[in-house]
Write a protein that holds these residues in place. Structure first.
Motif, PDB file in Angstrom:
ATOM      1  N   PRO A  88       0.831  -1.209   0.000  1.00 19.22           N
ATOM      2  CA  PRO A  88       0.000   0.000   0.000  1.00 19.22           C
ATOM      3  C   PRO A  88       0.867   1.262   0.000  1.00 19.22           C
ATOM      4  CG  PRO A  88      -0.803  -1.582   1.617  1.00 19.22           C
ATOM      5  CD  PRO A  88       0.515  -2.101   1.141  1.00 19.22           C
ATOM      6  N   GLY A  89       0.542   2.178  -0.893  1.00 16.55           N
ATOM      7  CA  GLY A  89       1.249   3.451  -0.938  1.00 16.55           C
ATOM      8  C   GLY A  89       2.532   3.445  -1.740  1.00 16.55           C
ATOM      9  N   VAL A  90       2.961   2.282  -2.260  1.00 23.72           N
ATOM     10  CA  VAL A  90       4.176   2.217  -3.069  1.00 23.72           C
ATOM     11  C   VAL A  90       3.782   2.298  -4.549  1.00 23.72           C
ATOM     12  CG1 VAL A  90       6.144   0.809  -3.779  1.00 23.72           C
ATOM     13  CG2 VAL A  90       5.471   0.885  -1.373  1.00 23.72           C
ATOM     14  N   ASN A  91       4.290   3.317  -5.225  1.00 21.52           N
ATOM     15  CA  ASN A  91       3.990   3.511  -6.645  1.00 21.52           C
ATOM     16  C   ASN A  91       5.248   3.928  -7.383  1.00 21.52           C
ATOM     17  OD1 ASN A  91       1.455   4.822  -4.978  1.00 21.52           O
ATOM     18  ND2 ASN A  91       0.784   3.509  -6.658  1.00 21.52           N
ATOM     19  N   PHE A  92       5.308   3.586  -8.659  1.00 19.71           N
ATOM     20  CA  PHE A  92       6.427   4.000  -9.501  1.00 19.71           C
ATOM     21  C   PHE A  92       5.866   4.304 -10.892  1.00 19.71           C
ATOM     22  CE2 PHE A  92      10.193   3.833 -12.087  1.00 19.71           C
ATOM     23  CZ  PHE A  92      11.198   4.322 -11.262  1.00 19.71           C
ATOM     24  N   PRO A  93       5.246   5.486 -11.075  1.00 23.66           N
ATOM     25  CA  PRO A  93       4.636   5.809 -12.359  1.00 23.66           C
ATOM     26  C   PRO A  93       5.649   6.210 -13.432  1.00 23.66           C
ATOM     27  CG  PRO A  93       4.375   7.629 -10.830  1.00 23.66           C
ATOM     28  CD  PRO A  93       4.999   6.515 -10.053  1.00 23.66           C
ATOM     29  N   VAL A  94       5.423   5.691 -14.634  1.00 27.71           N
ATOM     30  CA  VAL A  94       6.169   6.126 -15.806  1.00 27.71           C
ATOM     31  C   VAL A  94       5.156   6.668 -16.810  1.00 27.71           C
ATOM     32  CG1 VAL A  94       8.094   4.539 -15.508  1.00 27.71           C
ATOM     33  CG2 VAL A  94       6.103   3.808 -16.813  1.00 27.71           C
ATOM     34  N   LYS A  95       5.573   7.620 -17.615  1.00 23.35           N
ATOM     35  CA  LYS A  95       4.633   8.301 -18.505  1.00 23.35           C
ATOM     36  C   LYS A  95       5.146   8.318 -19.943  1.00 23.35           C
ATOM     37  CE  LYS A  95       2.344  12.818 -19.101  1.00 23.35           C
ATOM     38  NZ  LYS A  95       2.220  14.181 -18.522  1.00 23.35           N
ATOM     39  N   LEU A  96       4.247   8.046 -20.878  1.00 22.50           N
ATOM     40  CA  LEU A  96       4.540   8.168 -22.297  1.00 22.50           C
ATOM     41  C   LEU A  96       3.684   9.301 -22.842  1.00 22.50           C
ATOM     42  CD1 LEU A  96       5.878   7.095 -24.917  1.00 22.50           C
ATOM     43  CD2 LEU A  96       3.842   5.666 -25.235  1.00 22.50           C
ATOM     44  N   ALA A  97       4.322  10.383 -23.250  1.00 20.67           N
ATOM     45  CA  ALA A  97       3.603  11.544 -23.775  1.00 20.67           C
ATOM     46  C   ALA A  97       3.820  11.640 -25.278  1.00 20.67           C
ATOM     47  CB  ALA A  97       4.078  12.823 -23.090  1.00 20.67           C
ATOM     48  N   PHE A  98       2.789  12.148 -25.988  1.00 15.67           N
ATOM     49  CA  PHE A  98       2.861  12.248 -27.441  1.00 15.67           C
ATOM     50  C   PHE A  98       2.476  13.637 -27.905  1.00 15.67           C
ATOM     51  CE2 PHE A  98       0.323  12.255 -31.383  1.00 15.67           C
ATOM     52  CZ  PHE A  98       1.323  11.959 -32.287  1.00 15.67           C
ATOM     53  N   SER A  99       3.133  14.100 -28.972  1.00 13.46           N
ATOM     54  CA  SER A  99       2.793  15.379 -29.569  1.00 13.46           C
ATOM     55  C   SER A  99       2.982  15.299 -31.075  1.00 13.46           C
ATOM     56  CB  SER A  99       3.690  16.498 -29.018  1.00 13.46           C
ATOM     57  OG  SER A  99       3.482  17.703 -29.731  1.00 13.46           O
ATOM     58  N   GLN A 100       2.025  15.846 -31.826  1.00 11.82           N
ATOM     59  CA  GLN A 100       2.157  15.900 -33.285  1.00 11.82           C
ATOM     60  C   GLN A 100       2.826  17.191 -33.736  1.00 11.82           C
ATOM     61  OE1 GLN A 100      -1.993  14.789 -34.483  1.00 11.82           O
ATOM     62  NE2 GLN A 100      -0.950  13.371 -35.859  1.00 11.82           N
ATOM     63  N   SER A 101       3.220  18.014 -32.786  1.00 13.14           N
ATOM     64  CA  SER A 101       3.890  19.267 -33.126  1.00 13.14           C
ATOM     65  C   SER A 101       5.367  19.202 -32.764  1.00 13.14           C
ATOM     66  CB  SER A 101       3.230  20.445 -32.396  1.00 13.14           C
ATOM     67  OG  SER A 101       3.275  20.250 -30.987  1.00 13.14           O
ATOM     68  N   ALA A 102       5.965  18.010 -32.928  1.00 15.27           N
ATOM     69  CA  ALA A 102       7.381  17.836 -32.618  1.00 15.27           C
ATOM     70  C   ALA A 102       8.222  18.750 -33.497  1.00 15.27           C
ATOM     71  CB  ALA A 102       7.792  16.381 -32.834  1.00 15.27           C
ATOM     72  N   PRO A 103       9.238  19.400 -32.957  1.00 12.31           N
ATOM     73  CA  PRO A 103      10.067  20.307 -33.755  1.00 12.31           C
ATOM     74  C   PRO A 103      10.845  19.565 -34.826  1.00 12.31           C
ATOM     75  CG  PRO A 103      11.076  19.901 -31.626  1.00 12.31           C
ATOM     76  CD  PRO A 103       9.712  19.290 -31.574  1.00 12.31           C
ATOM     77  N   ASN A 104      11.145  20.268 -35.912  1.00 17.63           N
ATOM     78  CA  ASN A 104      11.959  19.696 -36.972  1.00 17.63           C
ATOM     79  C   ASN A 104      13.328  19.331 -36.424  1.00 17.63           C
ATOM     80  OD1 ASN A 104      11.388  18.993 -39.595  1.00 17.63           O
ATOM     81  ND2 ASN A 104      11.254  21.108 -40.310  1.00 17.63           N
ATOM     82  N   VAL A 105      13.825  18.188 -36.795  1.00 16.42           N
ATOM     83  CA  VAL A 105      15.151  17.762 -36.349  1.00 16.42           C
ATOM     84  C   VAL A 105      16.189  18.507 -37.180  1.00 16.42           C
ATOM     85  CG1 VAL A 105      16.708  15.811 -36.026  1.00 16.42           C
ATOM     86  CG2 VAL A 105      14.241  15.512 -35.713  1.00 16.42           C
ATOM     87  N   GLN A 106      17.074  19.249 -36.535  1.00 18.00           N
ATOM     88  CA  GLN A 106      18.037  20.105 -37.221  1.00 18.00           C
ATOM     89  C   GLN A 106      19.455  19.537 -37.162  1.00 18.00           C
ATOM     90  OE1 GLN A 106      17.077  22.871 -38.883  1.00 18.00           O
ATOM     91  NE2 GLN A 106      14.951  22.546 -38.275  1.00 18.00           N
ATOM     92  N   VAL A 107      20.276  19.958 -38.123  1.00 15.71           N
ATOM     93  CA  VAL A 107      21.695  19.603 -38.123  1.00 15.71           C
ATOM     94  C   VAL A 107      22.398  20.442 -37.061  1.00 15.71           C
ATOM     95  CG1 VAL A 107      23.845  19.653 -39.443  1.00 15.71           C
ATOM     96  CG2 VAL A 107      21.692  18.997 -40.567  1.00 15.71           C
ATOM     97  N   PRO A 108      23.103  19.830 -36.113  1.00 10.22           N
ATOM     98  CA  PRO A 108      23.803  20.612 -35.078  1.00 10.22           C
ATOM     99  C   PRO A 108      24.972  21.392 -35.668  1.00 10.22           C
ATOM    100  CG  PRO A 108      24.366  18.290 -34.905  1.00 10.22           C
ATOM    101  CD  PRO A 108      23.272  18.381 -35.921  1.00 10.22           C
ATOM    102  N   ALA A 109      25.225  22.547 -35.109  1.00  9.84           N
ATOM    103  CA  ALA A 109      26.321  23.386 -35.608  1.00  9.84           C
ATOM    104  C   ALA A 109      27.669  22.863 -35.112  1.00  9.84           C
ATOM    105  CB  ALA A 109      26.119  24.827 -35.144  1.00  9.84           C
ATOM    106  N   ASP A 110      28.690  23.064 -35.919  1.00 10.77           N
ATOM    107  CA  ASP A 110      30.085  22.769 -35.530  1.00 10.77           C
ATOM    108  C   ASP A 110      30.327  21.302 -35.185  1.00 10.77           C
ATOM    109  OD1 ASP A 110      30.647  25.516 -35.782  1.00 10.77           O
ATOM    110  OD2 ASP A 110      29.963  25.877 -33.733  1.00 10.77           O
TER     111      ASP A 110
END
Length: 438
Positions: free
Chosen positions: A330-352
């Motif tokens: 009782p009282g022991v919990n370990f929540p994990v969360k999976l979140a989703f978004s369709q507005s994910a930013p464009n993956v960019q080329v890192p500088a340098d």
């Protein structure tokens, strides 16, 4: 995508089940996950939602499988979890961002998922220039600990080595020790340890692999699924899910529709095993033998997941890992969360980003493998490079040609040669390796 497929199967399975409420909830889930594939971008974040106090209570309860996974490693087996380690684990997240030039459902790699043969352009998602992907491991403050990106058939890697050391409870100064006196062939590793972005040409590596494969015996055929078998399997799974999984509409929470999806865990696993076992004889041989019995360590109780939908689309899911413990305190919990978004930013080329050549990459991989084979991969191994690596006469053009005929590309052969292997030694490796590659 596996989450979307699973949810769709769960929802479809309820077409044979009871109440109107259940069917309505299942349809909501099915439509919500269909929207994932309709967009040109998608972002998933799997995070540890447990507070430091919950992490400590769960890790020290003694009722979950000690010593497994991140929690077990952080505990050092049976050692009690301390507050500092718990704070480091709490809030950890892994994020995946995908963006494309067209809806995800129209990309060959996704359309061909699960089919035999090629999947996507050139048979590999990494080479599809219409798709950009990033993978990010970050801590509770949002600091990036490890990140990998794929843009235009080029891979980019960045790591916070000292941050990763802190996460595992190690002394960050070890990183500085590892960087000292690194040999030239391990320069890419030194750049990564220094926190620099490094890049490598995935197309070039794929071309090398194809060239090498073309000079070897024909590879084993990829496992293919019989359409009729796949249909039978799907129907069997749907039948089990339709009889065991329940959906409950919980109303709204924070502006999102809340659904509770649950099932008696052991019954679900046992019935799934009984349904699939008769079909396993027809599975492709490459998949190996099907288990002789269903897993016996599944808890004999109902477990479930909270799903949240916004504007008819999947928003997030929360699962309490404590449900899988042998005994839930009782009282022991370990929540994990999976979140989703369709507005994910464009993956960019890192500088340098520091470009790593094929030769450098091969040398680094070979150097790490050789060092790790000595006494395990530790700072002393890396600092000294390849221990006592002997010199070997440079390979001649004729020797390179002969090794190429045995399946060793020029890059591979030269990398072994620089590591101290003679022509005869490399040839012996190639001959031993040939049967396994055939």
């Amino acid at each position: 995508m596996p989450v979307a497929v699973t949810a769709s199967v769960l929802a479809t399975g309820l077409t044979a089940c009871g109440t109107v409420q259940q069917l309505s909830a299942a349809q909501k889930v099915s439509k919500a996950f269909d929207k994932v594939r309709d967009g040109k971008a998608a972002g998933f974040t799997l995070s540890i939602d447990a507070t430091p106090e919950q992490v400590v209570a769960f890790a020290n309860s003694g009722e979950h499988k000690a010593g497994s996974g991140l929690i077990g490693s952080a505990r050092g087996g049976e050692q009690p979890m301390d507050e500092k380690t718990a704070k480091a684990i709490s809030g950890l997240s892994v994020s995946v961002a995908i963006s494309a030039d067209k809806p995800l459902k129209d990309i060959e790699a996704f359309k061909n998922a699960g089919k035999g043969g090629d999947a996507g352009k050139n048979g590999d998602l990494t080479l599809d220039k219409s798709v950009r992907v990033s993978y990010l491991l970050s801590d509770r403050s949002g600091t990036a600990l490890l990140e990998y990106r794929q843009v235009d058939a080029t891979g980019y890697l960045h790591a916070d080595a000292k941050g990763l050391m802190k996460l595992t409870g190690e002394d960050p100064s070890v990183v500085d020790e590892m960087r000292k006196d690194l040999p030239a062939e391990l320069k890419p590793l030194g750049d990564v340890l220094a926190g620099k972005w490094v890049s490598f040409d995935l197309q070039s590596l794929a071309n090398q692999a194809k060239e090498s494969d073309g000079k070897k015996a024909a590879p084993s055929a990829a496992p293919t699924a019989d359409p009729e078998l796949a249909n039978q399997l799907l129907n069997s799974v749907k039948d089990v899910i339709g009889r065991t999984v329940t959906y409950e509409d919980k109303g709204k929470k924070d502006g999102a529709e809340h659904l509770w999806v649950s099932a008696p865990a052991r019954q679900l696993v046992d019935e799934m095993y009984k349904a699939v076992k008769p079909l396993s004889a027809k599975f492709p041989k490459q998949l190996g033998d099907f288990p002789d019995q269903a897993p016996s360590d599944v808890p004999d109780r109902k477990i479930g997941v909270d799903l949240y939908l916004k504007n008819g689309a999947f928003s997030s899911a929360t699962f309490d890992l404590a449900q899988l413990a042998d005994k839930v305190e009782p009282g022991v919990n370990f929540p994990v969360k999976l979140a989703f978004s369709q507005s994910a930013p464009n993956v960019q080329v890192p500088a340098d980003a520091v470009k790593v050549t094929d030769d450098q990459l091969m040398d680094a991989v070979l150097g790490l493998a050789t060092a790790g084979a000595e006494d395990g991969l530790d700072p002393e191994d890396l600092a000294g490079g390849v221990p006592d690596a002997p010199t070997a006469p440079p390979l001649t053009d004729a020797q390179l040609k002969e090794l190429a005929g045995l399946g060793f590309s020029e890059i591979e052969a030269r990398a072994f040669n620089r590591a101290g292997f003679t022509f005869e030694e490399i040839k012996e490796i190639a001959l031993k390796d040939a049967p396994a590659k055939a």
